[in-house]
Design a protein around this motif. Structure first.
Motif, mmCIF file in Angstrom:
data_model
loop_
_atom_site.group_PDB
_atom_site.id
_atom_site.type_symbol
_atom_site.label_atom_id
_atom_site.label_comp_id
_atom_site.label_asym_id
_atom_site.label_seq_id
_atom_site.Cartn_x
_atom_site.Cartn_y
_atom_site.Cartn_z
ATOM 1 N N SER A 208 -30.422 -7.015 4.161
ATOM 2 C CA SER A 208 -31.423 -7.412 3.355
ATOM 3 C C SER A 208 -31.574 -8.694 3.165
ATOM 4 C CB SER A 208 -30.900 -6.679 2.159
ATOM 5 O OG SER A 208 -30.992 -5.278 1.875
ATOM 6 N N ALA A 209 -32.802 -9.167 2.944
ATOM 7 C CA ALA A 209 -33.341 -10.500 2.915
ATOM 8 C C ALA A 209 -34.248 -10.854 1.793
ATOM 9 C CB ALA A 209 -33.876 -10.984 4.019
ATOM 10 N N ILE A 210 -33.975 -12.065 1.229
ATOM 11 C CA ILE A 210 -35.070 -12.403 0.246
ATOM 12 C C ILE A 210 -35.855 -13.687 0.663
ATOM 13 C CG2 ILE A 210 -33.387 -13.826 -0.895
ATOM 14 C CD1 ILE A 210 -34.629 -12.758 -3.618
ATOM 15 N N SER A 211 -37.118 -13.895 0.423
ATOM 16 C CA SER A 211 -38.102 -14.964 0.717
ATOM 17 C C SER A 211 -38.659 -15.534 -0.510
ATOM 18 C CB SER A 211 -38.732 -14.450 1.744
ATOM 19 O OG SER A 211 -39.877 -15.794 2.159
ATOM 20 N N ARG A 212 -38.920 -16.895 -0.539
ATOM 21 C CA ARG A 212 -40.106 -17.183 -1.700
ATOM 22 C C ARG A 212 -41.026 -18.063 -1.161
ATOM 23 N NH1 ARG A 212 -38.527 -22.861 -3.270
ATOM 24 N NH2 ARG A 212 -39.461 -22.475 -5.260
ATOM 25 N N VAL B 266 -20.677 -6.797 -2.618
ATOM 26 C CA VAL B 266 -21.826 -6.547 -1.638
ATOM 27 C C VAL B 266 -22.129 -7.609 -0.656
ATOM 28 C CG1 VAL B 266 -24.484 -6.326 -1.667
ATOM 29 C CG2 VAL B 266 -22.961 -5.749 -3.559
ATOM 30 N N GLY B 267 -22.215 -7.154 0.710
ATOM 31 C CA GLY B 267 -22.522 -8.367 1.696
ATOM 32 C C GLY B 267 -21.459 -8.375 2.534
ATOM 33 N N LEU C 262 -29.593 -5.069 -4.615
ATOM 34 C CA LEU C 262 -30.830 -5.910 -5.112
ATOM 35 C C LEU C 262 -30.190 -7.096 -6.145
ATOM 36 C CD1 LEU C 262 -33.593 -3.456 -5.581
ATOM 37 C CD2 LEU C 262 -33.541 -5.110 -4.178
ATOM 38 N N LYS C 263 -29.310 -6.969 -7.029
ATOM 39 C CA LYS C 263 -28.638 -7.631 -7.983
ATOM 40 C C LYS C 263 -27.982 -8.627 -7.167
ATOM 41 C CE LYS C 263 -25.793 -7.422 -12.210
ATOM 42 N NZ LYS C 263 -24.987 -6.658 -13.107
ATOM 43 N N LYS C 264 -27.242 -8.414 -6.126
ATOM 44 C CA LYS C 264 -26.773 -9.235 -5.384
ATOM 45 C C LYS C 264 -27.727 -10.563 -4.815
ATOM 46 C CE LYS C 264 -23.929 -11.380 -2.464
ATOM 47 N NZ LYS C 264 -22.818 -12.302 -2.716
ATOM 48 N N LEU C 265 -28.725 -9.926 -4.338
ATOM 49 C CA LEU C 265 -29.698 -10.755 -3.720
ATOM 50 C C LEU C 265 -30.470 -11.819 -5.053
ATOM 51 C CD1 LEU C 265 -31.784 -8.665 -1.430
ATOM 52 C CD2 LEU C 265 -29.936 -10.387 -0.603
ATOM 53 N N LYS C 266 -30.517 -11.082 -6.062
ATOM 54 C CA LYS C 266 -31.349 -11.570 -7.469
ATOM 55 C C LYS C 266 -30.155 -12.623 -7.722
ATOM 56 C CE LYS C 266 -32.695 -10.464 -11.923
ATOM 57 N NZ LYS C 266 -31.863 -11.361 -12.857
#
Length: 498
Positions: free
Chosen positions: A14-18, A51-52, A97-101
């Protein structure tokens, strides 16, 4: 500061971008400095999970406390038992999702709004499950967007060339496959169709590596392969090596076993064929052959395998394009879409200028219909209300009539199918209930059914008795059938995610 983000909630990573202050999307590394986070959860006890990367290292050694690949089970009735507590794909996804957050907010502060991606072939239940997972993670989910569409968005807005034509987005990730065909002109994207396989991705290719090594080990030693001696992580490493080499070595219990690319490609030819059939179906949907495609865009880490490139060169007669990092393009596109759907007052001038540079039109992923009684044939059939590939947002109505005198109820069914099918046995009923009618009326009373599909991925359905005004509005969210979802007993704050 406004934090508008996009999240690619993947099967394996999973990945997160801004969207940064200058209006450009950028991947945000996790706390370990890595751009992608394995979608793996390890239960340490009844209140702590990893997580991860650290969780991924335990695969093959602590499998009884490991949960992975939950994306493949989203929307399905699947449970996991750990330390006396029951979990579902939704609650496990919420931990990812909580880990990414957490990692994001430790650097940039609270997330203002978020878009989470889903495979184009995800069912309505799977889409609703993804939304529920985001809610449990404490995210304000504004929209979902199909993964290939997000990738097309990232490609169009970051491409330095002038785009004009039909493009195929070939998205082969860790667990799912989609092929989307979109017309792109400059920064304007019109999704025409998507086809795919819900359970086809890198993990399936890893399993073929394990089968090859298992067979070779048995031949060399006469013994069965111990899963702890050759884990899924080992299989993944061999697969990655074979993307750049003709041969890789598997070291198992003192044995050194050669695995060749030729063996690997022979073992996985049926997997490649499944993807090819989806590509061909997508081309048929839009009525063109491969020569009508301007470019093929590669998305997803599994597209690094040479056999994927060769398959597409054979089908399209041209080299597919690898734009940037295939693991990251979906998350980048999701953050662009998040900013595009954010109130312009929440954007600075540079962000606002970038978000005005494009338009996006999505297509309905399935046929949605209802079951009715065909009096001419004397049997039940399916009539579609929304057809696959209708432009979103859309709303359509159709009229039916009651069958009997003094009929006091109408069965309200909502069906979903990937093809135009009128046999009730061949479609999926995603909701079923009753509409009450006034008594004492003759047959032939009009019932109007209206279905809508919104830009945010939400579907609306209503059944209206025209004469009385009685209406049944259908709620397709989790637990709307009256049952109590297991997620209702899940307390996100009861788990420490690290």
């Amino acid at each position: 500061m406004t934090n508008i983000v996009g999240i690619d909630l993947g099967t394996t990573f999973s990945a997160i971008s801004r969207v940064e202050e200058a209006g450009k999307p950028k991947i945000v590394p996790n706390k370990d400095g890595k751009n992608i986070t394995p979608s793996v959860v390890e239960f340490l006890d009844d209140g702590n999970v990893l997580v991860g990367d650290e969780a991924k290292k335990s695969i093959g050694y602590n499998d009884e406390n490991i949960v992975q690949e939950v994306k493949r089970s989203m929307g399905e009735d699947v449970t996991y038992e750990h330390f006396g507590k029951t979990h579902t794909p939704i609650t496990i996804s919420s931990m990812i999702l909580k880990k990414l957050k957490q990692d994001f907010e430790a650097v940039y502060g609270e997330i203002t709004s978020v878009v989470v991606t889903v495979p184009a072939n995800f069912t309505n239940e799977a889409r609703e499950a993804t939304k529920k997972a985001a809610e449990l993670a404490g995210l304000k989910l504004e929209h979902t967007i199909n993964e290939p569409t997000a990738a097309a968005l990232a490609y169009a807005l970051q491409s330095e060339s002038n785009l004009n034509g039909k493009y195929a987005i070939y998205d082969l990730g860790g667990g799912t496959f989609d092929c989307t065909i979109a017309t792109i002109k400059d920064k304007n994207i019109d999704v025409e169709t998507s086809e795919g396989v819900n359970k086809l991705g890198g993990k399936d290719f890893d399993e073929k590596i394990t089968e090859i090594v298992s067979s070779k080990f048995k031949e060399a030693t006469g013994q069965d392969l111990n899963p702890k001696e050759f884990t899924p992580n080992d299989a993944e490493d061999i697969k990655i090596s074979l993307s750049s080499k003709d041969k890789a070595k598997a070291r198992v219990a003192g044995q050194v076993l050669d695995v060749t690319r030729e063996e690997f490609e022979a073992a996985t030819s049926t997997l490649i064929s499944k993807a090819e059939m989806s590509v061909e179906a997508a081309l048929r949907n839009v009525g063109i052959d491969a020569s009508g495609i301007e470019d093929v865009i590669l998305v997803g880490g599994s597209t690094r395998m040479p056999m994927v490139v060769e398959s597409l060169k054979k089908m399209f007669g041209k080299e597919p394009k690898l734009f940037g990092n295939p693991d990251e393009s979906v998350a980048l596109g999701a953050s662009i879409y998040a900013a595009h759907n954010t109130d312009s007052e929440d954007l600075n001038p540079l962000q606002r200028q970038q978000m005005q540079n494009f338009s996006l039109t999505e297509a309905a992923p399935f046929y949605f219909g209802t079951i009715y009684h065909d009096t001419d044939l004397g049997k039940e059939r399916v009539r579609n209300i929304i057809n696959k590939d209708e432009k979103i947002p859309c709303e359509f109505s159709d009229n039916f009539v009651t069958r009997h005198d003094n009929q006091t109820q109408v069965d309200c069914s909502v069906t979903q199918a990937g093809a135009d099918i009128d046999d009730p046995a061949m479609v999926k009923v995603i909701w079923d209930g009753l509409l009450d009618l006034p008594a004492g009326r003759p047959a032939g009373q009009q019932i109007t059914i209206t279905y809508g599909y919104k830009e945010d991925g939400t579907m609306t359905c209503s059944f209206l008795d025209v004469a009385s005004g009685s209406v049944r509005d259908i709620d397709l969210t989790i637990g709307s059938d009256g049952g109590k979802p297991l997620e209702d007993d899940f307390d996100p704050d009861a788990f420490q995610v690290d």
